[in-house]
Design a protein around this motif. Structure first.
Motif, PDB file in Angstrom:
ATOM      1  N   GLY A  65       0.811  -1.224   0.000  1.00  0.00           N
ATOM      2  CA  GLY A  65       0.000   0.000   0.000  1.00  0.00           C
ATOM      3  C   GLY A  65       0.835   1.260   0.000  1.00  0.00           C
ATOM      4  N   ALA A  66       2.125   1.112   0.339  1.00  0.00           N
ATOM      5  CA  ALA A  66       2.984   2.305   0.448  1.00  0.00           C
ATOM      6  C   ALA A  66       4.097   2.288  -0.600  1.00  0.00           C
ATOM      7  CB  ALA A  66       3.600   2.369   1.842  1.00  0.00           C
ATOM      8  N   GLU A  67       4.020   1.351  -1.535  1.00  0.00           N
ATOM      9  CA  GLU A  67       5.157   1.182  -2.471  1.00  0.00           C
ATOM     10  C   GLU A  67       5.453   2.446  -3.257  1.00  0.00           C
ATOM     11  OE1 GLU A  67       2.364  -0.611  -2.597  1.00  0.00           O
ATOM     12  OE2 GLU A  67       2.789  -2.749  -2.370  1.00  0.00           O
ATOM     13  N   TYR A  68       4.414   3.164  -3.652  1.00  0.00           N
ATOM     14  CA  TYR A  68       4.647   4.339  -4.509  1.00  0.00           C
ATOM     15  C   TYR A  68       5.003   5.592  -3.703  1.00  0.00           C
ATOM     16  CZ  TYR A  68       0.322   6.725  -3.204  1.00  0.00           C
ATOM     17  OH  TYR A  68      -0.645   7.394  -2.504  1.00  0.00           O
ATOM     18  N   ASN A 119     -13.138  14.732  -6.235  1.00  0.00           N
ATOM     19  CA  ASN A 119     -12.276  15.904  -6.238  1.00  0.00           C
ATOM     20  C   ASN A 119     -11.420  15.912  -7.508  1.00  0.00           C
ATOM     21  OD1 ASN A 119     -10.435  17.933  -5.814  1.00  0.00           O
ATOM     22  ND2 ASN A 119     -10.152  17.472  -3.648  1.00  0.00           N
ATOM     23  N   PRO A 120     -11.744  16.804  -8.458  1.00  0.00           N
ATOM     24  CA  PRO A 120     -11.014  16.796  -9.730  1.00  0.00           C
ATOM     25  C   PRO A 120      -9.554  17.244  -9.587  1.00  0.00           C
ATOM     26  CG  PRO A 120     -12.505  18.690  -9.611  1.00  0.00           C
ATOM     27  CD  PRO A 120     -12.770  17.851  -8.402  1.00  0.00           C
ATOM     28  N   ASN A 121      -9.209  17.814  -8.438  1.00  0.00           N
ATOM     29  CA  ASN A 121      -7.834  18.312  -8.255  1.00  0.00           C
ATOM     30  C   ASN A 121      -6.931  17.303  -7.540  1.00  0.00           C
ATOM     31  OD1 ASN A 121      -9.800  20.974  -7.371  1.00  0.00           O
ATOM     32  ND2 ASN A 121      -8.659  20.965  -9.294  1.00  0.00           N
ATOM     33  N   GLN A 122      -7.495  16.173  -7.193  1.00  0.00           N
ATOM     34  CA  GLN A 122      -6.741  15.127  -6.499  1.00  0.00           C
ATOM     35  C   GLN A 122      -5.740  14.477  -7.463  1.00  0.00           C
ATOM     36  OE1 GLN A 122      -6.166  13.864  -3.155  1.00  0.00           O
ATOM     37  NE2 GLN A 122      -8.376  13.920  -3.028  1.00  0.00           N
ATOM     38  N   PRO A 123      -4.461  14.295  -7.068  1.00  0.00           N
ATOM     39  CA  PRO A 123      -3.554  13.565  -7.966  1.00  0.00           C
ATOM     40  C   PRO A 123      -3.974  12.099  -8.078  1.00  0.00           C
ATOM     41  CG  PRO A 123      -2.478  14.067  -5.859  1.00  0.00           C
ATOM     42  CD  PRO A 123      -3.815  14.732  -5.822  1.00  0.00           C
ATOM     43  N   GLY A 124      -3.838  11.550  -9.271  1.00  0.00           N
ATOM     44  CA  GLY A 124      -4.183  10.141  -9.476  1.00  0.00           C
ATOM     45  C   GLY A 124      -2.928   9.309  -9.607  1.00  0.00           C
ATOM     46  N   LEU A 125      -3.107   7.994  -9.704  1.00  0.00           N
ATOM     47  CA  LEU A 125      -1.955   7.104  -9.807  1.00  0.00           C
ATOM     48  C   LEU A 125      -1.064   7.486 -10.996  1.00  0.00           C
ATOM     49  CD1 LEU A 125      -0.803   4.709  -8.257  1.00  0.00           C
ATOM     50  CD2 LEU A 125      -1.924   3.196  -9.893  1.00  0.00           C
ATOM     51  N   GLU A 131       2.648   3.604 -11.347  1.00  0.00           N
ATOM     52  CA  GLU A 131       2.155   2.314 -10.854  1.00  0.00           C
ATOM     53  C   GLU A 131       3.351   1.528 -10.337  1.00  0.00           C
ATOM     54  OE1 GLU A 131      -0.450   0.314 -13.529  1.00  0.00           O
ATOM     55  OE2 GLU A 131      -0.548  -1.508 -12.291  1.00  0.00           O
ATOM     56  N   PRO A 132       3.370   1.185  -9.048  1.00  0.00           N
ATOM     57  CA  PRO A 132       4.549   0.479  -8.520  1.00  0.00           C
ATOM     58  C   PRO A 132       4.641  -0.936  -9.103  1.00  0.00           C
ATOM     59  CG  PRO A 132       2.820   0.608  -6.844  1.00  0.00           C
ATOM     60  CD  PRO A 132       2.333   1.391  -8.016  1.00  0.00           C
TER      61      PRO A 132
END
Ligand code: SF4
Ligand code: SF4
Length: 500
Positions: A35-38, A94-100, A105-106
């Motif tokens: 869950g924290a790889e990236y 939230n359109p301003n949220q950063p996505g993967l 992708e790790p």
């Protein structure tokens, strides 16, 4: 005045070699788990460049930090990421949220195939597989994807800090023989006016009263991710396995026992300094209500002189221990930020009052003279600033909210120190020139010697002045009701977090 103690830091960028040891030291200890790889609580970016997550400085898209609203006499700071009307809706979309795709992708590699593949005509390979889905994948991005690619028009040209450069300046910057770059290590700034804390609908984020470290209480976090949008530095990450947000904890378990945080201890270039700053919490938000170009000076008005008997009295009345006060007096941070004024905050125009500071790099500043040769020839030391390889405008966008005078002041002082030491080392003392350099650099031989000592040959005890933190003696909340609206969390002592 409401005197608080902050464990603060300085990064001396001239010394960073971009080795990423700090990032790996942090990852090995804190984010090497599902869950924290990236997540990279500590990362090192190449500048000019697009950074991690991609284009994190583009607040017209990400909407992090605070906005100054209102007229003179009634100025107020409002979160850019949400307001009273849309904050509820934005919890769900939230359109301003950063996505993967803004991170990456790790992945890992199918190493077992190297040993277990059936005999055949081809060499077996270890194909990349996603750490999220477990399926084979094409690698299209990674942390530091633009590492060392400054000068490449593909990445560096998209750095939004180059926005205000004229066509001519841009052309010069990307002229092949002028190409220049610097490294920018980044962790959470443990801000004194943190937008992440103010944005959390669950009240899970808080700033510790005793040392100013900003933490997320994992028991209270509900994974709304409002903090991820609100942090303009994009230093909060969502753990897709636990459904909670996580961030740099400044290795507080180590600090509490007088030890050095991992990223600092492992730093190969010895660019990192850590110490205590005393500041007036009543001035934290107030000092951020001035025009952009006045922000650096305004922030300094919130810092307190640890030798002033009145300040010491008020600090003690607030529960700050003698040990902390002594650490503040010996603090390398106080020297860089307040005494010499050569360490500056990163993107202070976000108005979160970042409590980490950077000495801007002098190296790329050496100018190109008319004969086409890069030089730091004595007579041209200061005039060359105009023709510097990394334009002053660019450094000002990073470290002084566009105020070029502040960058020029720092550069001149750093150049004067360099000239002073070189003259002494070469035993070639031209007193007239030396005095001229000292005057123009706004320094003295005594100060130059002090700056040189702490920059070039400090002992570990001079770089890290850490008081042991005793939680049982930590200060109680003494919020000023005129400023505190109950949402910032500053001064509220919460129970230790579980796990993180
Ligand atoms: S950098 Fe500042 S706003 Fe961002 S997570 Fe850290 S304290 Fe919060
Ligand atoms: S370990 Fe130190 S020198 Fe290496 S990248 Fe990190 S900050 Fe720079």
């Amino acid at each position: 005045m409401d005197i608080r103690a902050q464990v603060s830091m300085v990064f001396h960028l001239d010394k960073c070699i971009g080795c990423h040891t700090c990032s790996v030291a942090c990852k090995n200890v804190w984010t090497d788990r599902p869950g924290a790889e990236y997540m990279w609580w500590n990362n090192v970016e190449t500048k000019p460049g697009t950074g991690f997550p991609t284009l994190w400085e583009d607040q017209s898209h990400y909407k992090g930090g605070w906005e100054l609203k209102g007229r003179d006499g009634n100025k107020k700071l409002e979160l850019k990421s949400q307001n009273k009307i849309d904050s509820f809706v934005k919890l769900f979309y939230n359109p301003n949220q950063p996505g993967l795709e803004d991170y990456y992708e790790p992945w890992t590699y199918n190493y077992a195939n190297l040993f277990e593949a059936e005999a055949g005509d081809d060499q077996p390979t270890a194909i990349p597989v996603s750490l999220i889905t477990g399926e084979p994948m094409n690698i299209e991005a990674g942390p530091n994807w633009d590492d060392d690619l400054s000068g490449s028009t593909f990445y560096a040209e998209n750095d939004i800090n180059l926005e205000e450069l004229s066509d001519e300046e841009r052309e010069q910057l990307f002229e092949i023989e002028r190409i220049s770059m610097m490294y920018l290590p980044r962790i959470c700034n443990h801000c004194a006016n943190p937008s992440c804390v103010a944005s959390c609908p669950s009240g899970a984020l808080y700033k510790r009263g005793e040392d100013g470290i900003v933490l997320i209480n994992q028991d209270v976090c509900r994974g709304w991710r409002a903090c991820i949008s609100a942090c303009p530095y994009k230093k909060i990450y969502y753990n897709w396995k636990t459904g909670k947000s996580e961030k740099c904890i400044l290795c507080y378990p180590k600090l509490e026992t007088g030890q050095i945080p991992n990223c600092f201890q492992s730093c190969v270039g010895r660019i990192r300094y850590l110490g205590v700053l005393l500041y007036d919490a009543d001035r934290a938000a107030e000092s951020m209500k001035v025009p952009d170009k006045a922000l650096v000076e305004s922030q300094r008005t919130a810092f307190c002189d640890p030798f002033d008997p009145e300040i010491i009295k008020m600090a003690k009345a607030n529960g700050i221990s003698d040990e902390f006060i002594k650490a503040a007096q010996l603090s390398p941070i106080y020297k860089y930020v307040m005494k010499w004024k050569i360490a500056l905050p990163l993107h202070i125009e976000y108005r979160t009052m970042p409590m980490l500071f950077y000495v801007p790099p002098l190296l790329p500043v050496m100018g190109k003279m008319a004969n086409g040769i890069y030089t730091n020839a004595l007579d041209n030391f200061f005039t060359s600033l105009d023709k510097s390889r990394l334009p002053m405008k660019y450094l000002a966008r990073l470290f002084s909210a566009g105020n070029e005078d502040i960058i020029e002041y720092v550069m001149k002082k750093l150049m004067a120190v360099r000239y002073y030491k070189r003259t002494l080392d070469m035993q070639d003392i031209d007193l007239v020139m030396m005095n001229k350099m000292m005057r123009e650099g706004g320094t003295t031989p005594e100060e130059a010697e002090e700056i040189y000592r702490l920059t070039a040959v400090p002992t570990i005890d001079q770089r890290f002045v850490i008081p042991e933190i005793q939680r049982e003696e930590s200060i109680e909340s003494t919020c000023n009701p005129e400023i505190c609206k109950g949402s910032c969390g500053i001064g509220v002592i919460q129970p230790p977090t579980r796990g993180l």
